[in-house]
Design a protein around this motif. Structure first.
Motif, PDB file in Angstrom:
ATOM      1  N   ALA A  42       0.838  -1.198   0.000  1.00  0.00           N
ATOM      2  CA  ALA A  42       0.000   0.000   0.000  1.00  0.00           C
ATOM      3  C   ALA A  42       0.871   1.245   0.000  1.00  0.00           C
ATOM      4  O   ALA A  42       2.099   1.157   0.130  1.00  0.00           O
ATOM      5  CB  ALA A  42      -0.924  -0.007   1.214  1.00  0.00           C
ATOM      6  N   GLN A  43       0.241   2.407  -0.142  1.00  0.00           N
ATOM      7  CA  GLN A  43       0.954   3.675  -0.107  1.00  0.00           C
ATOM      8  C   GLN A  43       0.416   4.518   1.045  1.00  0.00           C
ATOM      9  O   GLN A  43      -0.786   4.629   1.225  1.00  0.00           O
ATOM     10  CB  GLN A  43       0.774   4.425  -1.429  1.00  0.00           C
ATOM     11  CG  GLN A  43       1.329   3.677  -2.631  1.00  0.00           C
ATOM     12  CD  GLN A  43       1.073   4.412  -3.934  1.00  0.00           C
ATOM     13  OE1 GLN A  43       1.100   5.644  -3.982  1.00  0.00           O
ATOM     14  NE2 GLN A  43       0.834   3.660  -4.996  1.00  0.00           N
ATOM     15  N   LEU A  44       1.337   5.109   1.792  1.00  0.00           N
ATOM     16  CA  LEU A  44       0.959   5.968   2.902  1.00  0.00           C
ATOM     17  C   LEU A  44       0.482   7.308   2.371  1.00  0.00           C
ATOM     18  O   LEU A  44       1.128   7.915   1.511  1.00  0.00           O
ATOM     19  CB  LEU A  44       2.154   6.158   3.830  1.00  0.00           C
ATOM     20  CG  LEU A  44       1.919   6.907   5.145  1.00  0.00           C
ATOM     21  CD1 LEU A  44       1.012   6.106   6.073  1.00  0.00           C
ATOM     22  CD2 LEU A  44       3.250   7.180   5.834  1.00  0.00           C
ATOM     23  N   VAL A  45      -0.662   7.770   2.869  1.00  0.00           N
ATOM     24  CA  VAL A  45      -1.203   9.070   2.488  1.00  0.00           C
ATOM     25  C   VAL A  45      -1.534   9.850   3.762  1.00  0.00           C
ATOM     26  O   VAL A  45      -1.228   9.410   4.866  1.00  0.00           O
ATOM     27  CB  VAL A  45      -2.463   8.919   1.599  1.00  0.00           C
ATOM     28  CG1 VAL A  45      -2.099   8.363   0.235  1.00  0.00           C
ATOM     29  CG2 VAL A  45      -3.508   8.024   2.261  1.00  0.00           C
ATOM     30  N   GLY A  46      -2.180  11.004   3.611  1.00  0.00           N
ATOM     31  CA  GLY A  46      -2.633  11.742   4.785  1.00  0.00           C
ATOM     32  C   GLY A  46      -1.535  12.554   5.450  1.00  0.00           C
ATOM     33  O   GLY A  46      -0.467  12.835   4.891  1.00  0.00           O
ATOM     34  N   GLY A  47      -1.810  12.916   6.715  1.00  0.00           N
ATOM     35  CA  GLY A  47      -0.934  13.817   7.454  1.00  0.00           C
ATOM     36  C   GLY A  47       0.457  13.275   7.694  1.00  0.00           C
ATOM     37  O   GLY A  47       1.451  14.008   7.553  1.00  0.00           O
ATOM     38  N   ASP A  67      -3.114   9.454  13.285  1.00  0.00           N
ATOM     39  CA  ASP A  67      -3.445   8.137  12.733  1.00  0.00           C
ATOM     40  C   ASP A  67      -2.605   7.901  11.481  1.00  0.00           C
ATOM     41  O   ASP A  67      -1.794   8.741  11.088  1.00  0.00           O
ATOM     42  CB  ASP A  67      -4.947   8.027  12.419  1.00  0.00           C
ATOM     43  CG  ASP A  67      -5.398   9.052  11.373  1.00  0.00           C
ATOM     44  OD1 ASP A  67      -4.539   9.807  10.860  1.00  0.00           O
ATOM     45  OD2 ASP A  67      -6.597   9.085  11.070  1.00  0.00           O
ATOM     46  N   LEU A  68      -2.807   6.749  10.885  1.00  0.00           N
ATOM     47  CA  LEU A  68      -2.122   6.379   9.651  1.00  0.00           C
ATOM     48  C   LEU A  68      -3.171   6.112   8.576  1.00  0.00           C
ATOM     49  O   LEU A  68      -4.173   5.436   8.831  1.00  0.00           O
ATOM     50  CB  LEU A  68      -1.266   5.127   9.852  1.00  0.00           C
ATOM     51  CG  LEU A  68      -0.078   5.254  10.807  1.00  0.00           C
ATOM     52  CD1 LEU A  68       0.524   3.883  11.089  1.00  0.00           C
ATOM     53  CD2 LEU A  68       0.988   6.194  10.232  1.00  0.00           C
ATOM     54  N   ASP A  69      -2.941   6.636   7.400  1.00  0.00           N
ATOM     55  CA  ASP A  69      -3.850   6.425   6.279  1.00  0.00           C
ATOM     56  C   ASP A  69      -3.085   5.757   5.146  1.00  0.00           C
ATOM     57  O   ASP A  69      -2.018   6.244   4.740  1.00  0.00           O
ATOM     58  CB  ASP A  69      -4.419   7.764   5.789  1.00  0.00           C
ATOM     59  CG  ASP A  69      -5.190   8.485   6.880  1.00  0.00           C
ATOM     60  OD1 ASP A  69      -6.260   7.994   7.266  1.00  0.00           O
ATOM     61  OD2 ASP A  69      -4.715   9.543   7.343  1.00  0.00           O
ATOM     62  N   THR A 163       2.839   7.823  -1.029  1.00  0.00           N
ATOM     63  CA  THR A 163       2.261   8.159  -2.322  1.00  0.00           C
ATOM     64  C   THR A 163       2.941   9.388  -2.910  1.00  0.00           C
ATOM     65  O   THR A 163       3.567  10.181  -2.206  1.00  0.00           O
ATOM     66  CB  THR A 163       0.745   8.396  -2.184  1.00  0.00           C
ATOM     67  OG1 THR A 163       0.140   8.393  -3.479  1.00  0.00           O
ATOM     68  CG2 THR A 163       0.460   9.711  -1.511  1.00  0.00           C
ATOM     69  N   HIS A 164       2.830   9.553  -4.198  1.00  0.00           N
ATOM     70  CA  HIS A 164       3.480  10.650  -4.918  1.00  0.00           C
ATOM     71  C   HIS A 164       3.091  11.987  -4.290  1.00  0.00           C
ATOM     72  O   HIS A 164       1.929  12.216  -3.957  1.00  0.00           O
ATOM     73  CB  HIS A 164       3.047  10.609  -6.382  1.00  0.00           C
ATOM     74  CG  HIS A 164       3.861  11.453  -7.292  1.00  0.00           C
ATOM     75  ND1 HIS A 164       3.727  12.826  -7.347  1.00  0.00           N
ATOM     76  CD2 HIS A 164       4.845  11.138  -8.182  1.00  0.00           C
ATOM     77  CE1 HIS A 164       4.575  13.310  -8.235  1.00  0.00           C
ATOM     78  NE2 HIS A 164       5.262  12.322  -8.756  1.00  0.00           N
TER      79      HIS A 164
END
Length: 248
Positions: A42-47, A67-69, A163-164
């Motif tokens: 998966a790719q990490l997104v968010g804050g 949190d982790l997204d 993520t990019h």
């Protein structure tokens, strides 16, 4: 082609905007990747992803991650069967005299998004949100490669993909909230000066434009974000340049 970066936990704190007070999130991240290895796909997104992409000078300016997204382009079928879904409240807007729900004298409406966010069943992962294909209704383009690196926590190395930065920037614009538009500023300035992964401002702009085009988002759809940027960040040349390119 993906480029791999080695980074240990101390380098993460030194070279990015992640702060020591977020050690619990880093520990959760390591535990997740250890016990749920599917998340290495998966790719990490968010804050938290944004903080990794931001320069250390912005420590304390970006709110701590809570949190982790993660987003999967295609989640493994076995994992999907384990996930439970819930509706995500994607956006809250304050309006007068609409719903009759008062908060400090201001009436509030909440728009529920139609997409789903998925949660793992284990209570210890209750701060991990999972998206499949889209984030807040924003589709992740296939041709944007993530930044992938290994980091050490204890005696084990874990592989993590962010993520990019262009997708992170597009997600901030699409959300239109003040918090995310502020986060976008730090992403832009970090890219202009060179962040820990060498992602440049031009790379971020190109990725953001690809994301917006793939999602058919133009000046009309980004009108609220554009007006907020014009009001709050018109004095920042970099922000003005970015918005001109995105709305062209």
């Amino acid at each position: 082609m993906l480029k791999w970066y080695p980074m240990d936990i101390n380098e993460m704190f030194e070279r990015t905007a992640v702060v020591k007070g977020e050690e619990n999130i880093v520990t959760l991240l390591a535990m997740l990747l250890l016990q749920r290895p599917a998340y290495e796909r998966a790719q990490l997104v968010g804050g938290f992803a944004s903080k990794l992409m931001c320069n250390p000078e912005y420590k304390g300016k970006i709110p701590k991650a809570t949190d982790l997204d993660f987003i999967f382009r295609n989640a493994p079928e076995k994992l999907v069967k384990e996930l439970k879904s819930r509706q995500l409240i994607d956006r809250a807007e304050r309006r007068y005299s609409i719903m009759g729900i008062r908060d400090g004298g201001v009436e509030e409406t909440v728009n529920h998004s139609e997409h789903l966010v998925y949660d793992l069943p284990e209570e210890k992962f209750d701060l991990v949100d999972t998206f499949i294909g889209t984030l807040g209704g924003l589709v992740l383009p296939d041709d944007l490669a993530p930044t992938t690196f290994d980091f050490d926590l204890g005696t084990r190395a874990h592989r993590l993909s962010i993520t990019h930065p262009g997708f992170l920037a597009a997600a901030c614009l699409y959300a239109t909230s003040d918090k995310r538009l502020s986060r976008l500023r730090y992403l832009l300035e970090s890219a202009e000066r060179g962040n820990a992964f060498g992602k440049t401002y031009d790379v971020l702009k190109e990725g953001c434009k690809k994301t917006l085009d793939a999602n058919k988002l133009g000046a009309q759809e980004l009108d609220v974000a554009a007006r907020k940027v014009a009001h709050r960040y018109c004095h920042i040349p970099l922000y003005r340049d970015f918005m001109q390119k995105m709305l062209a």
